[in-house]
Scaffold this motif. Structure first.
Motif, short mmCIF file in Angstrom:
data_model
loop_
_atom_site.label_atom_id
_atom_site.label_comp_id
_atom_site.label_asym_id
_atom_site.label_seq_id
_atom_site.Cartn_x
_atom_site.Cartn_y
_atom_site.Cartn_z
N ARG A 263 0.83 -1.20 0.00
CA ARG A 263 0.00 0.00 0.00
C ARG A 263 0.87 1.26 0.00
O ARG A 263 0.59 2.24 -0.69
N HIS A 264 1.94 1.21 0.78
CA HIS A 264 2.87 2.35 0.85
C HIS A 264 3.51 2.63 -0.51
O HIS A 264 3.60 3.79 -0.94
N VAL A 265 3.94 1.57 -1.19
CA VAL A 265 4.57 1.74 -2.50
C VAL A 265 3.60 2.37 -3.48
O VAL A 265 3.93 3.32 -4.21
N LEU A 266 2.38 1.86 -3.51
CA LEU A 266 1.40 2.38 -4.46
C LEU A 266 1.01 3.82 -4.16
O LEU A 266 0.75 4.61 -5.07
N ILE B 247 -3.02 -8.95 -1.24
CA ILE B 247 -2.66 -7.63 -1.76
C ILE B 247 -3.52 -7.26 -2.96
O ILE B 247 -4.06 -6.15 -3.04
N GLN B 248 -3.67 -8.17 -3.90
CA GLN B 248 -4.43 -7.86 -5.11
C GLN B 248 -5.91 -7.62 -4.79
O GLN B 248 -6.52 -6.69 -5.34
N ASP B 249 -6.47 -8.44 -3.92
CA ASP B 249 -7.89 -8.29 -3.60
C ASP B 249 -8.14 -7.02 -2.80
O ASP B 249 -9.11 -6.29 -3.05
N THR B 250 -7.27 -6.72 -1.84
CA THR B 250 -7.48 -5.57 -0.97
C THR B 250 -7.23 -4.25 -1.68
O THR B 250 -7.98 -3.28 -1.53
N LEU B 251 -6.17 -4.21 -2.49
CA LEU B 251 -5.78 -2.97 -3.15
C LEU B 251 -6.34 -2.86 -4.56
O LEU B 251 -6.07 -1.88 -5.26
N GLN B 252 -7.09 -3.87 -4.96
CA GLN B 252 -7.75 -3.88 -6.27
C GLN B 252 -6.76 -3.67 -7.42
O GLN B 252 -6.92 -2.79 -8.27
#
Length: 249
Positions: A160-163, A202-207
Motif C-alpha cells: 500500500r505504501h509503495v502504491l 494484496i491484489q484483492d485488498t488494493l484492487q
C-alpha cells in the motif's frame, strides 16, 4: 574485465541453460493461461563477465541476476546494454543511489520495508529514470532469522505504501527464498503457498492485478513453477559452483 570465453565454456553454459528451460517447459506445458509462462533469471553472482557474455551470445539469454551492488555496477558497464539485470541481493539504503543509476536494471527483487522503498524511490527520482523502476517485495515466508524480508503480515501495508507514496517505483511482484528442507504437505511447499496467499491478499485488498511471484532456485524451481512462480532464479545449475567471495560491496 576480460570478456573472452572459450568455445567449450560457451557450449557448457548453453547446454545447461537449455536443460533448465527444458525442465521448465515440462512443468509449464501442463498449465494454462498466465501460469504457462515464466522467466528464467540466470544468477551470475561471482561469475566472470565472460560467462554472462557467453550465455548472451550463444544462447540468446537476456535476464541475469546479481547479489552485490558493486559487482552489478561493474558488469553492467562492461556488458551489452540490452541485458535485463535483476538485483537479488540484500539492498542497503546507502546503495540505493548506485542501483537506481543502472539504466538497464530490470527489477529490484529485494525491497523489504516501506522505508527501503521510499529510499529507493528518492534515488530513482534523482537518477531521472525515464519510467518507474520495477520492484518485488521480499517476503520471509519461512520465518528464518538468517533470511531477509518482511513477514507475510507486513506485505499488504508495504504494498500500500509503495502504491501511495512511491511514484518512481512500480510494484511488480513478490519474492521469497524457500526453506531448503520444507515440510511438504500434499506436495506443496508452504513457503510458496504463503507467497501466493500474500499476493491474493494484496491484489484483492488494493484492487490490483498481475503481480508476479519470484520463487524457486536450482533445487526447487520445478515445484515453484507448479505453484505459480513467474520468475525463477537459477545459478549453479547454469554456471556451476561458485568460488568463495570475500570482497564486500
Amino acid at each position: 574485465m576480460s570478456l573472452a570465453y572459450t568455445a567449450l565454456r560457451a557450449q557448457e553454459i548453453k547446454e545447461n541453460l537449455d536443460g533448465v528451460k527444458a525442465r521448465m517447459d515440462e512443468v509449464l506445458q501442463t498449465q494454462g493461461g498466465a501460469a504457462s509462462k515464466a522467466r528464467l533469471v540466470a544468477v551470475s553472482k561471482y561469475k566472470p563477465a565472460s560467462d554472462i557474455l557467453a550465455a548472451y551470445e550463444t544462447a540468446g539469454h537476456r535476464h541475469f541476476g546479481e547479489n552485490y551492488v558493486q559487482e552489478l555496477e561493474e558488469k553492467s558497464k562492461e556488458l551489452p546494454s540490452d541485458i535485463q539485470w535483476h538485483f537479488i541481493g540484500s539492498l542497503q539504503s546507502n546503495k540505493c543511489k548506485t542501483v537506481a543509476a543502472i539504466p538497464n536494471l530490470f527489477v529490484v527483487e529485494t525491497v523489504d520495508s516501506a522505508k527501503k522503498a521510499s529510499t529507493l524511490d528518492k534515488a530513482c527520482a534523482a537518477a531521472a529514470r525515464p519510467e518507474p523502476l520495477r520492484i518485488f517485495l521480499q517476503v520471509n515466508t519461512s520465518g528464518e532469522e538468517s533470511k531477509s524480508g518482511m513477514s507475510p503480515g507486513e506485505s499488504l501495508e508495504v504494498a500500500r505504501h509503495v502504491l501511495s507514496n512511491c511514484p518512481h517505483l512500480k510494484l511488480a511482484g513478490l519474492m521469497t527464498i524457500g526453506s531448503p528442507n520444507p515440510d511438504l504437505e500434499n506436495g506443496e511447499n508452504p513457503d510458496f503457498k504463503a507467497l501466493n496467499q500474500c499476493r491474493t491478499t494484496i491484489q484483492d485488498t488494493l484492487q490490483i492485478e498481475g503481480l508476479e511471484l519470484s520463487m524457486g532456485m536450482s533445487d526447487d524451481f520445478q515445484r515453484a513453477l507448479q505453484q505459480g512462480s513467474t520468475n525463477i532464479r537459477v545459478g549453479s545449475t547454469i554456471f556451476g559452483s561458485r568460488p568463495p567471495f570475500t570482497k564486500s560491496s
